[in-house]
Motif scaffolding. Structure first.
Motif, PDB file in Angstrom:
ATOM      1  N   GLN A 276      -8.569   2.989   2.606  1.00  0.00           N
ATOM      2  CA  GLN A 276      -7.613   3.876   1.935  1.00  0.00           C
ATOM      3  C   GLN A 276      -8.293   4.651   0.812  1.00  0.00           C
ATOM      4  O   GLN A 276      -8.047   5.856   0.635  1.00  0.00           O
ATOM      5  CB  GLN A 276      -6.445   3.057   1.386  1.00  0.00           C
ATOM      6  CG  GLN A 276      -5.345   3.933   0.756  1.00  0.00           C
ATOM      7  CD  GLN A 276      -4.231   3.099   0.158  1.00  0.00           C
ATOM      8  OE1 GLN A 276      -4.483   2.180  -0.610  1.00  0.00           O
ATOM      9  NE2 GLN A 276      -2.992   3.417   0.515  1.00  0.00           N
ATOM     10  N   GLU A 277      -9.150   3.985   0.079  1.00  0.00           N
ATOM     11  CA  GLU A 277      -9.887   4.646  -1.006  1.00  0.00           C
ATOM     12  C   GLU A 277     -10.757   5.781  -0.457  1.00  0.00           C
ATOM     13  O   GLU A 277     -10.975   6.794  -1.127  1.00  0.00           O
ATOM     14  CB  GLU A 277     -10.761   3.611  -1.717  1.00  0.00           C
ATOM     15  CG  GLU A 277     -11.449   4.093  -2.964  1.00  0.00           C
ATOM     16  CD  GLU A 277     -10.540   4.108  -4.183  1.00  0.00           C
ATOM     17  OE1 GLU A 277     -10.943   4.703  -5.192  1.00  0.00           O
ATOM     18  OE2 GLU A 277      -9.440   3.516  -4.125  1.00  0.00           O
ATOM     19  N   ALA A 278     -11.234   5.585   0.788  1.00  0.00           N
ATOM     20  CA  ALA A 278     -12.091   6.608   1.423  1.00  0.00           C
ATOM     21  C   ALA A 278     -11.282   7.696   2.119  1.00  0.00           C
ATOM     22  O   ALA A 278     -11.861   8.583   2.744  1.00  0.00           O
ATOM     23  CB  ALA A 278     -13.028   5.937   2.420  1.00  0.00           C
ATOM     24  N   GLY A 279      -9.940   7.605   2.040  1.00  0.00           N
ATOM     25  CA  GLY A 279      -9.104   8.657   2.608  1.00  0.00           C
ATOM     26  C   GLY A 279      -8.472   8.341   3.947  1.00  0.00           C
ATOM     27  O   GLY A 279      -7.858   9.224   4.567  1.00  0.00           O
ATOM     28  N   THR A 280      -8.564   7.110   4.417  1.00  0.00           N
ATOM     29  CA  THR A 280      -7.974   6.724   5.703  1.00  0.00           C
ATOM     30  C   THR A 280      -6.562   6.197   5.480  1.00  0.00           C
ATOM     31  O   THR A 280      -6.306   5.451   4.533  1.00  0.00           O
ATOM     32  CB  THR A 280      -8.823   5.622   6.383  1.00  0.00           C
ATOM     33  OG1 THR A 280     -10.149   6.109   6.547  1.00  0.00           O
ATOM     34  CG2 THR A 280      -8.245   5.241   7.730  1.00  0.00           C
ATOM     35  N   GLN A 281      -5.646   6.589   6.370  1.00  0.00           N
ATOM     36  CA  GLN A 281      -4.264   6.113   6.273  1.00  0.00           C
ATOM     37  C   GLN A 281      -4.181   4.668   6.760  1.00  0.00           C
ATOM     38  O   GLN A 281      -4.590   4.343   7.870  1.00  0.00           O
ATOM     39  CB  GLN A 281      -3.345   6.990   7.139  1.00  0.00           C
ATOM     40  CG  GLN A 281      -1.885   6.581   7.074  1.00  0.00           C
ATOM     41  CD  GLN A 281      -0.993   7.464   7.955  1.00  0.00           C
ATOM     42  OE1 GLN A 281      -1.431   8.526   8.408  1.00  0.00           O
ATOM     43  NE2 GLN A 281       0.221   7.027   8.205  1.00  0.00           N
ATOM     44  N   ILE A 282      -3.640   3.777   5.911  1.00  0.00           N
ATOM     45  CA  ILE A 282      -3.528   2.371   6.308  1.00  0.00           C
ATOM     46  C   ILE A 282      -2.070   1.914   6.433  1.00  0.00           C
ATOM     47  O   ILE A 282      -1.810   0.781   6.823  1.00  0.00           O
ATOM     48  CB  ILE A 282      -4.286   1.442   5.331  1.00  0.00           C
ATOM     49  CG1 ILE A 282      -3.619   1.433   3.952  1.00  0.00           C
ATOM     50  CG2 ILE A 282      -5.747   1.834   5.225  1.00  0.00           C
ATOM     51  CD1 ILE A 282      -4.152   0.346   3.020  1.00  0.00           C
ATOM     52  N   PHE A 283      -1.137   2.798   6.090  1.00  0.00           N
ATOM     53  CA  PHE A 283       0.279   2.479   6.248  1.00  0.00           C
ATOM     54  C   PHE A 283       0.872   3.363   7.336  1.00  0.00           C
ATOM     55  O   PHE A 283       0.525   4.537   7.464  1.00  0.00           O
ATOM     56  CB  PHE A 283       1.036   2.702   4.934  1.00  0.00           C
ATOM     57  CG  PHE A 283       0.710   1.707   3.863  1.00  0.00           C
ATOM     58  CD1 PHE A 283       1.385   0.496   3.788  1.00  0.00           C
ATOM     59  CD2 PHE A 283      -0.285   1.974   2.928  1.00  0.00           C
ATOM     60  CE1 PHE A 283       1.072  -0.426   2.791  1.00  0.00           C
ATOM     61  CE2 PHE A 283      -0.598   1.062   1.927  1.00  0.00           C
ATOM     62  CZ  PHE A 283       0.088  -0.147   1.871  1.00  0.00           C
ATOM     63  N   SER A 284       1.777   2.788   8.116  1.00  0.00           N
ATOM     64  CA  SER A 284       2.475   3.560   9.149  1.00  0.00           C
ATOM     65  C   SER A 284       3.515   4.460   8.486  1.00  0.00           C
ATOM     66  O   SER A 284       3.722   4.396   7.262  1.00  0.00           O
ATOM     67  CB  SER A 284       3.174   2.621  10.130  1.00  0.00           C
ATOM     68  OG  SER A 284       4.226   1.917   9.478  1.00  0.00           O
TER      69      SER A 284
END
Length: 448
Positions: A276-284
């Motif tokens: 998430q810190e790197a910009g990836t979505q981790i929540f639906s």
């Protein structure tokens, strides 16, 4: 000197095999995200309690029946039955366990094939084979068939080698490798930005989530994490020496399984928040942490891509971990129908293994070709219906049908004074009444 049907030669061999059966993909991606979505440490505490309140007693039922009968699931349940009706239901439950274990393996091998493909993809990239790398990272029918075939072949090779030279030898090699990889990855991920946020979500209790739903979720995770209900632990119990203390071994298997599941959380949750810190979505879209295959095949690879050259090696280590976890579970599942074929149909192991393995691969192929309609159906039938119902049946056989004096005599082997222990004062009535009710509660909740 080994027994004719095979026998574990050491406690370590059995513990590694049994723990390997329990520690699979579901433990590594399921437990951490369930914990994070259900109050963090509040879920962990509930899970730890229920692992011993539910999973351990049910595990003891399978191990004790297996070692007493020293046969496959069908013959084992028939041997402890005391009348034609109970023998009929013993055979029915045994066949049900074989079918459910085979069905689980049929879709499990597909998911494990994905792990094999993602393990091979960084190697292809390193050697400049970009077309191969792209094919390995695609979700095509031909890739899934080939990778499933490779994984199924590895599983068959191990099982064809027997108990000592196959299951025990490979489990004692693979499980320490899994633990070492897991610890190395944890050490690396915890140095990355965002990792401490994931640790906080995982380890800080939120007792607002401490609801009946949390307890039901923790109960289901505790039961399913030990591969209970389909006869894998019963079969492994049948390969145990009569000099071993079953309550002690069962407790150690439970501790190892719980320990690795908890340790996996120290990797997965921090890794998700690093992503998430790197910009990836981790929540639906619904605000729920992404879990399951999407976590392993989308979220974490996106994280590895942001790590530059280091990401290639982290990716290799991570997917090696996933392949090992898949393999240690798959060999226990394949052993259930293979043991039946050897003992009931008198087929030699080296012939029975490829026959059974190819039949299961045929089912896997059908699921791959009709993935959208069959994959979730296979998962639902086997894990949501088959496993809990078989778990209830096994508790009934151990608690109600098997004669109490025979049960005590079996437990005394390797633990002479067990009649005077707290275990014997609690476990017989507990597995008779409490375990079936707890499993039934989790089953009804999951279905409804």
């Amino acid at each position: 000197m080994s027994a004719p049907r095979g026998q574990f030669t050491s406690n370590i061999g059995f513990l590694m095999a049994a723990a390997g059966s329990a520690v699979g993909l579901g433990n590594i991606w399921g437990f951490p995200t369930k914990a994070a979505s259900n109050g963090g440490a509040a879920f962990v505490v509930a899970y730890l309690f229920l692992a011993f309140a539910l999973a351990y007693p049910a595990l003891m039922a399978e191990l004790t029946i297996g070692r007493h009968a020293r046969r496959n699931m069908v013959q084992a349940l028939r041997s402890i039955s005391n009348g034609p009706i109970s023998r009929f239901f013993g055979g029915l439950t045994g066949f049900g366990g074989i079918l459910v274990a085979s069905l689980i393996l049929s879709f499990y091998a597909i998911v494990a094939g994905w792990m094999v493909a993602h393990l091979a993809e960084p190697f292809a990239s390193l050697f400049g084979a970009q077309e191969a790398a792209q094919w390995l990272s695609s979700n095509s029918v031909d890739r899934n068939l080939i990778m499933t075939a490779i994984f199924s072949g590895l599983t068959m090779l191990i099982i064809a080698s027997g108990v000592e030279k196959g299951i025990e030898r490979w489990s004692t090699l693979l499980m320490p490798s899994l633990i070492i990889l897991l610890l190395l990855l944890i050490c690396y991920v915890l140095t990355q930005p965002g990792a401490l946020t994931g640790l906080e979500v995982y380890l800080m209790p939120n007792f607002d989530h401490f609801t009946p739903d949390l307890l039901i979720s923790a109960m289901g995770q505790a039961f399913f994490s030990l591969s209970l209900g389909v006869g894998t632990m019963l079969i492994y119990g049948s390969y145990l020496s009569q000099q071993e203390s079953l309550p002690r071994l069962g407790a150690l298997v439970t501790l190892i399984d719980v320990g690795i599941a908890f340790t996996a959380g120290l990797l997965i949750l921090p890794a998700m928040y690093v992503a998430q810190e790197a910009g990836t979505q981790i929540f639906s879209a619904e605000g729920v942490l992404i879990a399951g295959p999407d976590l392993i095949l989308q979220v974490l690879p996106a994280l590895f891509d942001t790590m530059g050259e280091a990401g290639v090696f982290v990716s290799i280590a991570f997917f090696a971990l996933m392949v090992i976890a898949s393999l240690t579970s798959s060999i226990s599942m394949l052993e259930v129908p293979v043991a039946f074929s050897i003992e009931n149909l008198n087929i030699p192991r080296r012939i029975a293994t490829p026959i059974v393995g190819l039949i299961i691969f045929g089912v896997s192929s059908g699921i791959i070709f009709y993935f959208d309609s069959l994959f979730l159906l296979a998962v639902t039938i086997s894990t949501e219906y088959g496993q809990p119902l078989l778990g209830i049946a096994l508790c009934i056989f151990a608690g109600w049908i098997w004669r109490r004096d025979q049960l005590l005599a079996e437990l005394k082997k390797g633990h002479e004074d067990i009649e005077h222990t707290l275990f014997w004062k609690i476990w017989p009535w507990y597995v008779r009444i409490v375990c079936p009710l707890l499993i039934l509660t989790a089953f009804v909740q999951s279905v409804v």
